[in-house]
Design an enzyme around this catalytic site. Structure first.
Site, mmCIF file in Angstrom:
data_model
loop_
_atom_site.group_PDB
_atom_site.id
_atom_site.type_symbol
_atom_site.label_atom_id
_atom_site.label_comp_id
_atom_site.label_asym_id
_atom_site.label_seq_id
_atom_site.Cartn_x
_atom_site.Cartn_y
_atom_site.Cartn_z
ATOM 1 N N CYS A 1 4.950 -2.555 2.821
ATOM 2 C CA CYS A 1 5.103 -3.739 1.966
ATOM 3 C C CYS A 1 4.003 -4.761 2.260
ATOM 4 O O CYS A 1 3.404 -4.781 3.349
ATOM 5 C CB CYS A 1 6.445 -4.407 2.219
ATOM 6 S SG CYS A 1 7.876 -3.439 1.717
ATOM 7 N N ILE B 1 0.873 -1.177 0.000
ATOM 8 C CA ILE B 1 0.000 0.000 0.000
ATOM 9 C C ILE B 1 0.908 1.225 0.000
ATOM 10 O O ILE B 1 1.584 1.500 1.003
ATOM 11 C CB ILE B 1 -0.916 0.008 1.249
ATOM 12 C CG1 ILE B 1 -1.717 -1.298 1.354
ATOM 13 C CG2 ILE B 1 -1.863 1.218 1.195
ATOM 14 C CD1 ILE B 1 -2.440 -1.495 2.691
ATOM 15 N N GLU B 2 0.955 1.916 -1.129
ATOM 16 C CA GLU B 2 1.864 3.060 -1.262
ATOM 17 C C GLU B 2 1.163 4.352 -0.864
ATOM 18 O O GLU B 2 -0.054 4.386 -0.616
ATOM 19 C CB GLU B 2 2.380 3.121 -2.704
ATOM 20 C CG GLU B 2 3.192 1.870 -3.034
ATOM 21 C CD GLU B 2 3.820 1.882 -4.419
ATOM 22 O OE1 GLU B 2 3.446 2.735 -5.261
ATOM 23 O OE2 GLU B 2 4.688 1.027 -4.645
ATOM 24 N N ASN B 3 1.957 5.410 -0.795
ATOM 25 C CA ASN B 3 1.451 6.709 -0.345
ATOM 26 C C ASN B 3 2.165 7.806 -1.116
ATOM 27 O O ASN B 3 3.359 7.681 -1.409
ATOM 28 C CB ASN B 3 1.723 6.833 1.164
ATOM 29 C CG ASN B 3 1.081 8.051 1.764
ATOM 30 O OD1 ASN B 3 1.584 9.164 1.645
ATOM 31 N ND2 ASN B 3 -0.053 7.851 2.407
ATOM 32 N N CYS C 1 12.165 -7.127 1.506
ATOM 33 C CA CYS C 1 13.135 -6.067 1.802
ATOM 34 C C CYS C 1 13.705 -6.270 3.210
ATOM 35 O O CYS C 1 13.198 -7.075 4.007
ATOM 36 C CB CYS C 1 12.473 -4.695 1.666
ATOM 37 S SG CYS C 1 11.430 -4.237 3.071
ATOM 38 N N GLU D 1 4.294 -7.940 2.852
ATOM 39 C CA GLU D 1 4.639 -8.882 3.923
ATOM 40 C C GLU D 1 4.255 -8.320 5.287
ATOM 41 O O GLU D 1 3.674 -9.003 6.132
ATOM 42 C CB GLU D 1 6.148 -9.171 3.921
ATOM 43 C CG GLU D 1 6.661 -9.819 2.659
ATOM 44 C CD GLU D 1 7.125 -8.805 1.619
ATOM 45 O OE1 GLU D 1 6.424 -7.790 1.400
ATOM 46 O OE2 GLU D 1 8.185 -9.042 1.022
HETATM 47 N N1 THU Z 1 7.476 -4.265 -1.963
HETATM 48 C C1 THU Z 1 6.790 -5.176 -1.209
HETATM 49 O O1 THU Z 1 5.599 -4.993 -0.898
HETATM 50 N N2 THU Z 1 7.443 -6.295 -0.827
HETATM 51 C C2 THU Z 1 8.694 -6.642 -1.229
HETATM 52 O O2 THU Z 1 9.170 -7.719 -0.888
HETATM 53 C C3 THU Z 1 9.467 -5.733 -2.072
HETATM 54 C C4 THU Z 1 8.854 -4.402 -2.336
HETATM 55 C C5 THU Z 1 6.751 -3.080 -2.435
HETATM 56 C C6 THU Z 1 7.113 -1.781 -1.805
HETATM 57 C C7 THU Z 1 6.696 -0.809 -2.877
HETATM 58 O O3 THU Z 1 5.297 -0.561 -2.756
HETATM 59 C C8 THU Z 1 6.927 -1.554 -4.175
HETATM 60 O O4 THU Z 1 6.971 -2.931 -3.820
HETATM 61 C C9 THU Z 1 8.191 -1.157 -4.907
HETATM 62 O O5 THU Z 1 9.273 -1.176 -4.062
#
Ligand code: THU
Length: 139
Positions: free
Chosen positions: A57, A47-49, A94, A59
């Site tokens: 992320c 869920i980005e912002n 990450c 996970e």
């Molecule tokens: N992201 C994840 O949700 N999990 C990961 O294991 C790697 C990266 C997301 C963060 C961000 O919304 C997008 O992927 C790009 O980095």
């Protein structure tokens, strides 16, 4: 509990969760599904912002959902990530998510990077976060 069928189904749930991903800035859609010791599964997506920092992320979304329900007996997690119009990658968690896993899971916790229900790479948390710092350091 973590036989092949269970892991395949966990991978499929992670793949399906990509449809809930909110990622208008990166266009990188990630779904996750975390398995508890009694077979319960919690799912998550990234869920980005617009301010970038508050993004989360997939996970951590799944793990934190479980924690809010009083559940911390984690066994395995499946992760499925890739660009919106591209193929799925073996998307590794990450560093921040690895550290969150370290808070609640032991080194045998399974981490499955899914391209499909049948095509996935499996690691343990100990392999992905060796020589780590955790709750035991503070006890
Ligand atoms: N992201 C994840 O949700 N999990 C990961 O294991 C790697 C990266 C997301 C963060 C961000 O919304 C997008 O992927 C790009 O980095």
């Amino acid at each position: 509990m973590t036989d092949k069928n269970v892991i395949s189904s966990l991978c499929q749930k992670a793949i399906d969760m990509r449809s809930e991903s909110y990622a208008p800035y990166s266009d990188f859609l990630v779904g996750s599904a975390v398995l508890l010791s009694d077979g319960t599964v919690y799912t998550g997506c990234n869920i980005e912002n617009s301010a970038f920092g508050p993004s989360i992320c997939a996970e951590r979304t799944a793990i934190f959902k479980a924690v809010t329900e009083g559940r911390k007996d984690f066994v395995a997690i499946a992760i499925a990530g890739g660009k919106r119009d591209g193929e799925l990658q073996y998307c590794a968690p990450c560093g921040v998510c690895r550290q969150v896993m370290r808070e609640f899971c032991d080194s045998s916790f399974k981490i499955c990077l899914a391209k499909s229900a049948e095509d996935y790479k499996e690691f343990t948390l100990g392999e992905l976060l060796p020589e780590s710092f955790g709750p035991d350091n503070l006890s």
